[in-house]
Design a protein around this motif. Structure first.
Motif, PDB file in Angstrom:
ATOM      1  N   ASP A 428      -2.483  40.546   1.957  1.00 28.65           N
ATOM      2  CA  ASP A 428      -1.223  40.961   2.574  1.00 28.65           C
ATOM      3  C   ASP A 428      -0.086  40.192   2.167  1.00 28.65           C
ATOM      4  O   ASP A 428      -0.361  39.365   1.069  1.00 28.65           O
ATOM      5  CB  ASP A 428      -1.288  41.135   4.243  1.00 28.65           C
ATOM      6  N   ASP A 429       0.912  39.787   2.733  1.00 38.27           N
ATOM      7  CA  ASP A 429       1.852  38.960   2.597  1.00 38.27           C
ATOM      8  C   ASP A 429       1.465  37.473   2.352  1.00 38.27           C
ATOM      9  O   ASP A 429       0.387  37.079   3.188  1.00 38.27           O
ATOM     10  CB  ASP A 429       2.923  38.939   3.730  1.00 38.27           C
ATOM     11  N   CYS A 482       8.560  40.404   4.380  1.00 42.07           N
ATOM     12  CA  CYS A 482       8.662  40.099   5.976  1.00 42.07           C
ATOM     13  C   CYS A 482       8.367  38.458   6.201  1.00 42.07           C
ATOM     14  O   CYS A 482       8.861  38.110   7.226  1.00 42.07           O
ATOM     15  CB  CYS A 482       7.867  40.956   6.657  1.00 42.07           C
ATOM     16  N   LYS A 508       0.434  47.362  -1.303  1.00 36.04           N
ATOM     17  CA  LYS A 508       1.030  47.828   0.066  1.00 36.04           C
ATOM     18  C   LYS A 508       2.502  47.118  -0.065  1.00 36.04           C
ATOM     19  O   LYS A 508       2.869  46.285  -0.405  1.00 36.04           O
ATOM     20  CB  LYS A 508       0.468  46.955   0.979  1.00 36.04           C
ATOM     21  N   ASP A 510       6.097  46.849   1.281  1.00 35.13           N
ATOM     22  CA  ASP A 510       6.582  46.949   2.862  1.00 35.13           C
ATOM     23  C   ASP A 510       8.244  46.625   2.894  1.00 35.13           C
ATOM     24  O   ASP A 510       8.753  45.567   2.462  1.00 35.13           O
ATOM     25  CB  ASP A 510       5.995  45.620   3.382  1.00 35.13           C
ATOM     26  N   ASP A 573       3.996  47.480  14.037  1.00 37.70           N
ATOM     27  CA  ASP A 573       2.496  46.690  13.775  1.00 37.70           C
ATOM     28  C   ASP A 573       1.705  47.047  15.010  1.00 37.70           C
ATOM     29  O   ASP A 573       2.051  46.932  16.279  1.00 37.70           O
ATOM     30  CB  ASP A 573       2.903  45.103  13.461  1.00 37.70           C
TER      31      ASP A 573
END
Ligand code: GAL
Length: 756
Positions: A428-429, A482, A508, A510, A573
């Protein structure tokens, strides 16, 4: 309708709670009387400000639920309350007062009587200037501790709390069902039940635990009685009843051992301390159990029976098969260009020309042989069954690094998860160079640069693929993600090319800072960044699944498919609480008609196992029955299944939850249908999913806090002429009597059935 609901007498607590009581603590409730202003001005902290025109607001639910949908930015809450001097006079411990304000989405700064008090639950000394405002852990209970003589407190007068809230995206505001209050700090505030960080283990089949009860006070002893009670939730059977005197010196600890024996259901356990002065505190938890028998040692082929890929692109599909190794794999009917590795079952090559190819897979070991059909569809669509994998966010947050990702991939193989169909390893991030970093964010050609935690992405991709797994990554269409890392804005093709060169299989994407770029929230603007990335991905020589993440704006399920997405987040979330998981899961109704092979509603990732969104992890706060509900519901919803926990720390209960092939088969069913709620009766909800074989998966959920009996009549669910009934968690056939079935369900629990 032939339904019967019976509430049994005993109630259990919701979730793991540390409840504290004692009139000696002089608690002042602060739940009511708040007012709200959806704008931002430093003067809103001032005591003299006239807030009579501010609108009243509730603080237990976010502002979106109160007519402030899509309020992005800052807003203020204020509350006036009086603080009797008597409270100060009653203080014996001299440890000060607590101010509890519940949760704040995403971040808060708090002012008491015009003075800055703290931020995101941390108190700052009087006279401190507010630090740079970062949004905070939105799911954390904010508790501020103050000294009794703190000059910001006005004893015997009216006091004013002003809360400045920042919400960069999604839902916002003060929220959470816990209470808000001010009270004296008591002995109870120094009790540390380390049980929450110490999971149960299984010794043979016996459920056991040993944890420390710590006295965190440096000056006061903990003297009183410890009462431990445990009973089975559903049967009500008493398992432990035990009371003993305790006297724990300041900064000391005592060990508590718990032996629950062999259990097929959760026990509710309460640890209560009654202090000498009458204060009490209680910690509750529930014990795990194993419902599913182990997979047989003979081969069993699991996972998707339908696989989509695009003609001419690199192909990777791993046959998921449980059973003893060594195992030999073969495939008949494989189209030209594809080969299967006989030892590993990994099928690679180049996707053949458009068409549907029916393949027969065989897996053999010393104990036997399994044969199963696989349909390879070469065409335009990917992810014909919901993606199953791991994502780094719910465990490591921005603390993810290459080593942790590789450890997850290895654990997929070593713990046998790959044998049950778990495939994607998604970062993810947090892999990109930080957006605020003075270093260049891109090279001279505009290609994105990684941070030093991910030194070689192509190597990482190879390591993942060599294990027969797939590689996922994360970005934002905005300039920043984010987490404040570099996003893809105006470099979409560069990024798609980089991903392809690293062997990425899943992106993904976002929304995050794209809100600054979008002109408005019209559908055209909401769609645009995803269309740009869709077109960029179409130009690379790989199949890359596009996972849209924009929290459901503009009913994304109605158009996510048309902008190239295979899945789209439908909500904000998720957090590891019953409140969050059940609110999200049980509200997935309007989007159901849009689920189909290659198009999935994504109610966010699983919150089971050790999670933490950062370097420090904790066991999920969902109770075992709530975790059964979580996994059962996500399977019924045909939701993407992304495990968000540390895979190096998988306990037997969690492993059991994610390796039950009959439950996972509901999720991976080739019909691609999403379940609908067919019955809502009191706290019972019955959800039904149509399956490709004409059968139905039926989840009977108990959303209430009491054990509940329920009789389901399958005709009421529109299911007629059924012959067989199976309990999927226990993998056991059940006698079906006159089309009805009676169940007794634990609080927040589920019974998951297949009817055919
Ligand atoms: C959020 C997103 C999370 C996670 C995070 C990373 O917007 O919903 O799932 O990806 O960003 O910063």
């Amino acid at each position: 309708m032939n339904l019967k609901i019976l509430h049994l007498v005993f109630l259990v607590a919701t979730g793991i709670v540390l409840s504290a009581q004692g009139s000696s603590l002089r608690k002042i409730p602060l739940d009511q009387g708040w007012v709200f202003n959806p704008s931002d001005d430093p003067a809103f902290a001032d005591v003299g400000l006239n807030d009579e025109t501010w609108r009243p607001i509730r603080v237990d639910i976010n502002w979106d639920a109160q007519g402030q949908k899509e309020l992005i930015g800052y807003a203020w809450y204020r509350l006036r309350f009086s603080l009797p001097k008597e409270i100060r006079d009653a203080d014996k411990l001299k440890e000060g007062v607590l101010l509890a304000l519940g949760k704040v989405d995403d971040g808060d700064q708090v002012f008491l009587n015009g003075e800055f008090l703290g931020q995101n639950g941390r108190t700052f000394a009087p006279g401190t200037k507010p630090p740079e405002f970062r949004t905070g852990p939105w799911d954390l209970e904010r508790v501020y501790r103050l000294a009794m003589d703190d000059p910001r407190i006005k004893w015997g007068q009216e006091n004013l709390i002003a809360v400045r809230v920042a919400n960069p995206n999604g839902a916002g505001g003060m929220h959470g069902k816990g209470s808000r209050f001010m009270r004296l700090v008591g002995l109870i505030d120094f009790v540390d039940f380390q049980s929450d960080m110490t999971p149960f283990t299984f010794q043979g089949n016996e459920v056991v635990k040993s944890f420390d009860l710590v006295n965190r006070s440096t000056s006061n002893a903990m003297t009183g009685t410890l009462i431990i009670e445990a009973k089975e939730l559903v049967s009500g059977k008493k398992v432990i009843q035990n009371r003993k005197n305790i006297d724990i010196a300041p900064s000391e600890r005592m060990t508590v051992n718990l032996q629950l024996g062999q259990r097929e259901e959760a026990c509710g356990i309460s640890y209560q301390i009654v202090f000498k002065d009458g204060e009490t505190c209680e910690y509750r938890e529930e014990s795990p159990y194993i419902l599913t028998p182990p997979a047989p040692s003979s081969p069993r082929i699991n996972g998707a029976t339908l696989f989509g890929a695009k003609p001419g692109k690199p192909f990777l599909y791993t046959v998921a098969a449980s059973g003893d190794r060594p195992m030999v794999f073969s495939a008949s009917g494989l189209p030209d260009g594809l080969t299967i590795n006989a030892q590993t079952g990994i099928i690679t090559g180049t996707t053949p020309a458009r068409g549907t190819y029916k393949v027969k897979i065989t897996a053999k070991n010393a104990k036997g042989e399994a044969v199963r059909d696989l349909e390879i569809v070469s065409g335009d669509r990917l992810a014909l069954t919901p993606p199953m994998g791991w994502n780094s966010w719910n465990c490591w947050g921005l603390a993810v690094n290459e080593e942790k990702v590789v450890a997850s991939a290895r654990n997929f193989v070593e713990k046998g998860l790959r044998d049950h169909g778990w495939t994607y390893i998604n970062i993810d991030d947090g892999w990109e160079i930080a957006g605020a970093s003075p270093d260049p964010k891109r090279d001279g050609d505009g290609n994105i640069l990684v941070n030093n935690k991910f030194p070689d992405m192509a190597r990482l991709g190879r390591r993942i693929h060599d294990l027969g797994l797939k590689f996922g990554i994360y970005s934002s269409p905005g300039p920043l993600t984010c987490g404040g890392y570099t996003g893809s804005y105006q470099h979409e093709q560069n990024d798609a090319n980089s991903y392809a060169s690293w062997g990425v299989d899943y992106l993904k994407y976002d929304w995050c800072s794209y809100r600054r770029i979008a002109k408005d929230t019209s559908l055209t603007e909401l769609k645009k960044p995803y269309e740009v990335m869709r077109d960029a991905l179409a130009k690379v020589d790989r199949d890359i699944v596009l996972s849209i993440c924009q929290y459901g704006m503009g009913n994304v399920w109605e158009w996510g498919d048309s902008v190239g997405g295979q899945l789209w987040r439908t909500t904000n979330d998720i957090a590891d609480t019953w409140e969050s998981m059940s609110d999200i899961g049980f509200s997935q109704v309007d989007n159901a008609p849009y689920a189909k092979p290659g198009s999935w509603n994504d109610p966010d990732m699983l919150v089971i196992g050790w999670v933490g969104w950062g370097p420090n992890l904790h066991p999920t706060r969902l109770k075992p029955d709530e975790q059964d509900t979580h996994v059962s519901l996500w399977c019924l919803l045909s939701a993407p299944l992304l495990i968000g926990c540390d895979l190096t720390r998988l306990d037997p209960f969690t492993l059991n939850l994610i390796t039950n092939d009959e439950v996972l088969a509901i999720n991976q069913d080739s019909s691609g249908k999403q379940a609908y709620p067919k019955i809502k009766e009191g706290q019972i909800q019955v959800w039904v999913k149509d399956l490709h074989d004409g059968g139905n998966a039926v989840g009977i959920f108990n959303l209430g806090d009491a054990v509940t009996d329920f009789e389901v009549n399958f005709e009421d669910l529109g299911i007629k002429g059924q012959k067989k009934l199976r309990d999927l968690w226990r993998q056991k056939d059940i006698d079906l009597l006159k089309g009805k079935h009676s169940v007794r369900i634990a609080p927040h629990g589920v019974v998951l059935l297949k009817v055919i």
